[in-house]
Scaffold this active site. Structure first.
Site, PDB file in Angstrom:
ATOM      1  CG  HIS A 153      -0.384   0.265   2.525  1.00 34.29           C
ATOM      2  ND1 HIS A 153      -1.111   0.782   3.561  1.00 34.29           N
ATOM      3  CD2 HIS A 153       0.860   0.046   3.017  1.00 34.29           C
ATOM      4  CE1 HIS A 153      -0.341   0.891   4.624  1.00 34.29           C
ATOM      5  NE2 HIS A 153       0.854   0.450   4.332  1.00 34.29           N
ATOM      6  CG  HIS A 202       5.378   0.517   2.898  1.00 34.06           C
ATOM      7  ND1 HIS A 202       4.689   1.682   2.649  1.00 34.06           N
ATOM      8  CD2 HIS A 202       4.892   0.054   4.070  1.00 34.06           C
ATOM      9  CE1 HIS A 202       3.853   1.915   3.642  1.00 34.06           C
ATOM     10  NE2 HIS A 202       3.948   0.953   4.506  1.00 34.06           N
TER      11      HIS A 202
END
Lengths: 141, 141, 141, 141, 141, 141
Positions: free
Chosen positions: B16, B41
């Site tokens: 996300h 990440h």
């Protein structure tokens, strides 16, 4: 004098995509399955870094503060909250499987540990999830 | 008859990026910090789904097999090995903080549990990492 | 708007001794057992700090970065690698049971959270070991 | 006959201070950092004791009940709820780093295992916290 | 005076079979699936027992030593290394689902806690595995 | 090319009884203690399967999907929700200690891995509980 191994455990959160540019899209999907999702996915990686050495008069193989500083200042900022395919110079052109990440981290960490010889890096253990982990003991293993 | 809560724990791996399109890039960086990294990440999310109800003659509040099937067939495939900003219809237009993911999962799971009334969803607990988790008890809480 | 609880988990290592100066040595040993050992003992405490609030447009109840900063800068340095009977001003004169430490930490953390109203501290959970933990929900609970 | 390793995991809570009496106070602070805090601090230590041997007709390398009894009766009472600098005869004069504690526990446990030859102690793993652990495989390793 | 909840965590290993003698074999298989396996299966159950009360001058809600003694002497021996369908008088005639075991353990533990009033049992949490757990807060909940 | 070990972790719930038919009931009770309970007891076993090999161009030692399929389709169904003394052909006549289960699982898994040579099974680690585990590295170890 006794040889002891000390291990520091750290975590980092990163995303990645398994994709081999030498293969077609169909071949990539067949090989990597859901890990080939074009938008990638991510993990909380748990990294165990193990250093072996003789116990010095201080009672320590190596000052854990030094190992923590290497990891916190030189290693973790390169991968934490990053996309491993795009944001990490030392993974450039490398398919970021857990195996390849472990080998690449070995190389990064071993270089940082050079001033601490004769202590030596002996194991990188990298958990991709609670269910999957890899271990690497260096190029001579 | 006794009211008991049963919880099923599942995991999913997703990526996300925290980014609010109504804000400038600078504002986003100030607000979300490293979670605003353009390439995103990821995490291994741990999801705890809690259902409350009376214990029936079967000794069960709800057949755990049914709850497991709802999660395995209807919920987890929508988020596991996905990018939460791009791949999940029910998160479209929603900033995928742990808080917002928990609320969205509540809505998805509650709808699936409707045939199991009077059992009712009472808590969604979502761990983003070993160190951070959120709990949501529904819109009336 | 939805109310969600967010929790941050931190660890600290400390030593303590359970001893009530109003009691005799025999009474202390009878009451506290091995926890009354004159030289003390220690734990890795795991602290869960839970804050509740409405989810703002940012998707967050409270910026986790702020909560982490409060804990890392104002709270953990007061107890980590300390002797809880001797080194912690806010525990002065208090028998450092897990119950009392949780209440004292509540007071410290609640004061730091005042600028973040209407977010509010709702639970302190303190694990003394894998087998023992306490939960405190504030003076009005 | 097959060689198998069996491991028993135990926990103990203890306090310690890292301080070398041959060094000045300044040198100690520089070397050991917050672990040199004069009043000490503490941990929940997790101890893994690994014994290797051939699997006997009983299906067992060594009766786990015997290993548990050695640890519960002879080893854990010497360190649990103790101050490792002051309360433990076999650590007298030893700086209680995790490395030194692991070596000292090896010596204690190996002596207790002598009647169980040809089973042999092969590894002591000592976790000081979730993030730090050491492994010792004996003087010949 | 402050109300605090203290929890003790214990483990026990037991086997069970989910089978309702009022149903046919086919109905049992349809209802309980693999949990109806005639020879049974087993779990390491993790039991969390939570007691609430005012913090006394001792700094304790209830002496943890007393709670540990109740569990170690009166409760755990009745279920640890047992077959829950055959070996446990207080489960006689009860289908040993996690829900029913939690309710039965509540009754056993609450009776033992009577001498410790006004402390009161407030929650039994029983993990059947890492993925499944139930919570029971008593008959009035 | 680098040698790396990859590990997959799985869980299964099973019951067992330690009993040697060549011994008297009294001898069995003396040898196996509470594990000899006639009705048996059970565990959530945690199984770590480790495979070593060279990292191929794919970045993988072995496709984890293949290892997961072997375990999910060929191995786990034989032991999960089973009674290890009665329901498992490859344990027939074997006293199901953790040591013996690990050796038997090695044999089952090694056969399934034959098509994946030169990858090779290098370790079976079997946790019977949080406190007890065994490791087996094959007949030549």
């Amino acid at each position: 004098m006794h040889t002891v191994e000390i291990t520091r455990v750290e975590e980092f959160s990163a995303s990645h995509r398994l994709h081999d540019p030498r293969l077609s899209d169909d071949e990539n999907r067949a090989l990597y399955g859901i890990c080939n999702n074009p938008n990638g996915h991510g993990h909380n990686y748990e990294l165990h870094v193990t250093v072996a050495g003789k116990v010095a008069e201080s009672g320590m193989v190596m000052n854990l503060t030094d190992l923590m500083a290497i990891l916190a200042e030189r290693v973790l900022p390169t991968v934490d909250h990053k996309h491993l395919n795009h944001d990490v110079p030392f993974l450039d052109g490398i398919i970021p499987t857990a195996e390849n990440i472990a080998i690449a981290l070995w190389n990064e960490i071993e270089r940082e540990l050079a001033p601490h010889e004769p202590c030596r890096l002996v194991r990188i253990k990298l958990h991709e999830s609670r269910s999957n982990y890899v271990e690497y003991r260096g190029p001579s293993s």
